[in-house]
Design a protein around this motif. Sequence first.
Motif, PDB file in Angstrom:
ATOM      1  N   ASP A 119       0.895  -1.266   0.083  1.00 15.06           N
ATOM      2  CA  ASP A 119      -0.067   0.035   0.009  1.00 15.06           C
ATOM      3  C   ASP A 119       0.760   1.355   0.052  1.00 15.06           C
ATOM      4  O   ASP A 119       0.596   2.174  -0.662  1.00 15.06           O
ATOM      5  CB  ASP A 119      -0.874   0.101   1.406  1.00 15.06           C
ATOM      6  CG  ASP A 119      -2.010  -1.022   1.171  1.00 15.06           C
ATOM      7  OD1 ASP A 119      -2.403  -1.515  -0.093  1.00 15.06           O
ATOM      8  OD2 ASP A 119      -2.613  -1.266   2.231  1.00 15.06           O
ATOM      9  N   MET A 170      -7.622  -0.310  -0.695  1.00 16.85           N
ATOM     10  CA  MET A 170      -6.775   1.028  -0.776  1.00 16.85           C
ATOM     11  C   MET A 170      -7.263   2.161  -1.480  1.00 16.85           C
ATOM     12  O   MET A 170      -7.211   3.235  -1.329  1.00 16.85           O
ATOM     13  CB  MET A 170      -5.290   0.408  -1.523  1.00 16.85           C
ATOM     14  CG  MET A 170      -4.295   1.406  -1.385  1.00 16.85           C
ATOM     15  SD  MET A 170      -4.085   2.018   0.259  1.00 16.85           S
ATOM     16  CE  MET A 170      -2.886   3.354  -0.165  1.00 16.85           C
ATOM     17  N   ARG A 228      -5.679   0.644   7.239  1.00 16.69           N
ATOM     18  CA  ARG A 228      -4.679   1.398   6.516  1.00 16.69           C
ATOM     19  C   ARG A 228      -4.475   2.674   6.926  1.00 16.69           C
ATOM     20  O   ARG A 228      -3.266   3.222   6.990  1.00 16.69           O
ATOM     21  CB  ARG A 228      -5.167   1.467   4.765  1.00 16.69           C
ATOM     22  CG  ARG A 228      -4.961   0.173   4.105  1.00 16.69           C
ATOM     23  CD  ARG A 228      -5.720   0.000   2.801  1.00 16.69           C
ATOM     24  NE  ARG A 228      -5.408  -1.159   2.157  1.00 16.69           N
ATOM     25  CZ  ARG A 228      -5.882  -2.364   2.465  1.00 16.69           C
ATOM     26  NH1 ARG A 228      -6.575  -2.531   3.325  1.00 16.69           N
ATOM     27  NH2 ARG A 228      -5.202  -3.352   1.866  1.00 16.69           N
ATOM     28  N   TYR A 275      -3.888  -0.845  -7.181  1.00 16.75           N
ATOM     29  CA  TYR A 275      -4.142  -1.261  -5.776  1.00 16.75           C
ATOM     30  C   TYR A 275      -5.161  -1.818  -5.566  1.00 16.75           C
ATOM     31  O   TYR A 275      -6.041  -1.864  -6.449  1.00 16.75           O
ATOM     32  CB  TYR A 275      -3.911   0.076  -4.933  1.00 16.75           C
ATOM     33  CG  TYR A 275      -4.299   1.490  -5.679  1.00 16.75           C
ATOM     34  CD1 TYR A 275      -3.513   2.484  -6.025  1.00 16.75           C
ATOM     35  CD2 TYR A 275      -5.575   1.902  -5.621  1.00 16.75           C
ATOM     36  CE1 TYR A 275      -3.803   3.833  -6.703  1.00 16.75           C
ATOM     37  CE2 TYR A 275      -6.273   3.035  -6.319  1.00 16.75           C
ATOM     38  CZ  TYR A 275      -5.257   3.839  -6.704  1.00 16.75           C
ATOM     39  OH  TYR A 275      -5.734   5.178  -7.260  1.00 16.75           O
ATOM     40  N   THR A 276      -5.458  -2.283  -4.294  1.00 18.36           N
ATOM     41  CA  THR A 276      -6.670  -2.984  -4.138  1.00 18.36           C
ATOM     42  C   THR A 276      -7.873  -2.336  -3.883  1.00 18.36           C
ATOM     43  O   THR A 276      -7.558  -1.022  -3.604  1.00 18.36           O
ATOM     44  CB  THR A 276      -6.208  -3.650  -2.590  1.00 18.36           C
ATOM     45  OG1 THR A 276      -6.244  -2.878  -1.747  1.00 18.36           O
ATOM     46  CG2 THR A 276      -5.012  -4.768  -2.652  1.00 18.36           C
ATOM     47  N   ALA A 301       2.336   1.661  -3.105  1.00 13.45           N
ATOM     48  CA  ALA A 301       1.286   2.078  -4.272  1.00 13.45           C
ATOM     49  C   ALA A 301       0.980   3.645  -4.200  1.00 13.45           C
ATOM     50  O   ALA A 301       0.956   4.239  -5.113  1.00 13.45           O
ATOM     51  CB  ALA A 301       0.112   1.363  -4.149  1.00 13.45           C
TER      52      ALA A 301
END
Length: 157
Positions: A24, A43, A128, A39-40, A27
């Motif tokens: 993360d 995220m 996060r 990114y996911t 990214a």
Amino acid sequence: MTDLILLTDEELQEMSYDSFNQVDLKALQTMQECEFPRYTVAMAHTIYLWENALYQEASRLCGNYDGGLWKTKNGFWELQSDRIFLMENGWGEIFKLNATEFSIVVNLFILSKLSMMTYESKPAINRRAVFFSDYIKDMMNKNRKILNTGAIYKLID
């Protein structure tokens, strides 16, 4: 603007950041350098919420903030400016911060709010927000000789 010394991969590992956090972070650091950043979904939601709060929080925290270009190269949203920002804490103390220091304060306020907003409802975003808050504080510690960390901590206290 202050050129920060980034945390090395070894330092990130010593700080027990897991591989998801490191992905993360990379990214976010490279987000504006890539035509199609990857990114996911979690995220992406974190970035969306974080960025949307950025301008409002900066305006709320500082009367002489009037916009500008923000970039993510250091692992947080950093205002690209040579201006000095006046910020007051809850005890009437006024601090002069450069754009990097101002950006750190704004980001820590936003991440704290994100952590509280997503505590039970969105654990992936919450994780996060907590990670990036910890990361910024570790980055501040590494750069304590060039940042006014005393003022930053008094403002976020």
